[in-house]
Motif scaffolding. Sequence first.
Motif, PDB file in Angstrom:
ATOM      1  N   SER A  26       0.646  -1.006  -0.503  1.00 41.56           N
ATOM      2  CA  SER A  26      -0.055  -0.142   0.354  1.00 41.56           C
ATOM      3  C   SER A  26       0.964   1.586   0.147  1.00 41.56           C
ATOM      4  CB  SER A  26      -0.705   0.168   1.235  1.00 41.56           C
ATOM      5  OG  SER A  26      -1.959  -1.192   0.767  1.00 41.56           O
ATOM      6  N   ILE A  27       0.544   2.323  -0.357  1.00 40.54           N
ATOM      7  CA  ILE A  27       0.898   3.829  -0.735  1.00 40.54           C
ATOM      8  C   ILE A  27       0.057   4.512  -0.212  1.00 40.54           C
ATOM      9  CG2 ILE A  27       1.849   5.761  -2.173  1.00 40.54           C
ATOM     10  CD1 ILE A  27       2.536   3.168  -4.595  1.00 40.54           C
ATOM     11  N   THR A  28       0.452   5.164   0.548  1.00 41.95           N
ATOM     12  CA  THR A  28      -0.137   6.041   1.589  1.00 41.95           C
ATOM     13  C   THR A  28       0.933   7.496   1.036  1.00 41.95           C
ATOM     14  OG1 THR A  28      -0.721   4.704   3.257  1.00 41.95           O
ATOM     15  CG2 THR A  28      -1.018   7.470   3.526  1.00 41.95           C
ATOM     16  N   VAL A  29      -0.640   8.864   0.702  1.00 41.85           N
ATOM     17  CA  VAL A  29       0.492   9.796   0.142  1.00 41.85           C
ATOM     18  C   VAL A  29      -0.493  11.054   1.167  1.00 41.85           C
ATOM     19  CG1 VAL A  29       0.817  11.578  -1.560  1.00 41.85           C
ATOM     20  CG2 VAL A  29       0.452   9.573  -1.945  1.00 41.85           C
ATOM     21  N   ASN A  30       0.125  11.287   1.834  1.00 41.04           N
ATOM     22  CA  ASN A  30      -0.069  12.805   2.796  1.00 41.04           C
ATOM     23  C   ASN A  30      -0.038  14.087   2.174  1.00 41.04           C
ATOM     24  OD1 ASN A  30      -1.050  11.155   4.594  1.00 41.04           O
ATOM     25  ND2 ASN A  30       0.945  11.804   6.145  1.00 41.04           N
ATOM     26  N   LEU A  31      -1.413  15.282   1.179  1.00 40.40           N
ATOM     27  CA  LEU A  31      -0.570  16.099   0.426  1.00 40.40           C
ATOM     28  C   LEU A  31      -1.121  17.429   1.778  1.00 40.40           C
ATOM     29  CD1 LEU A  31      -2.493  13.378  -1.084  1.00 40.40           C
ATOM     30  CD2 LEU A  31      -1.229  15.446  -3.039  1.00 40.40           C
ATOM     31  N   TYR A  32      -1.103  18.280   1.926  1.00 39.52           N
ATOM     32  CA  TYR A  32      -1.434  19.656   2.606  1.00 39.52           C
ATOM     33  C   TYR A  32      -1.198  20.027   1.585  1.00 39.52           C
ATOM     34  CZ  TYR A  32       1.292  17.063   6.622  1.00 39.52           C
ATOM     35  OH  TYR A  32       1.447  15.646   7.444  1.00 39.52           O
TER      36      TYR A  32
END
Length: 122
Positions: A26-32
């Motif tokens: 799984s790939i998690t991307v946190n976008l601010y």
Amino acid sequence: MIVEEPAAGSWFLLLVYEQERMDGMSITVNLYYTGTNGSARKFAEEMMRRGLVAAVRAEEGNERYEYFFPMEDEETVLLIDRWRDQAALDFHHKSPMMAQIAALRDKYRLRLRVERYVEEPR
């Protein structure tokens, strides 16, 4: 595969659940998203109102697409975006929906900071 979170105290079920979940990459991307005068929150609200959030969540391989509002920075919105694998994320990035999201980001004049995390199989 267990589809619900195990009940408290069910250690064996919890271990099985965690192992099955971790078997994929799984790939998690946190976008601010950061703006001024509440523009980041307005962006997230418009994403919801236009149905873009529901459309992303319905895409094959999306595991999470959820907005959060940091308590100490009212001009930033955090998006946690999780995908089954790189192929699913690549498909999402090539979708026509990305142009709509980019246009909204431009409309609200948001700056973007990205963090990427990859869960590798054990």
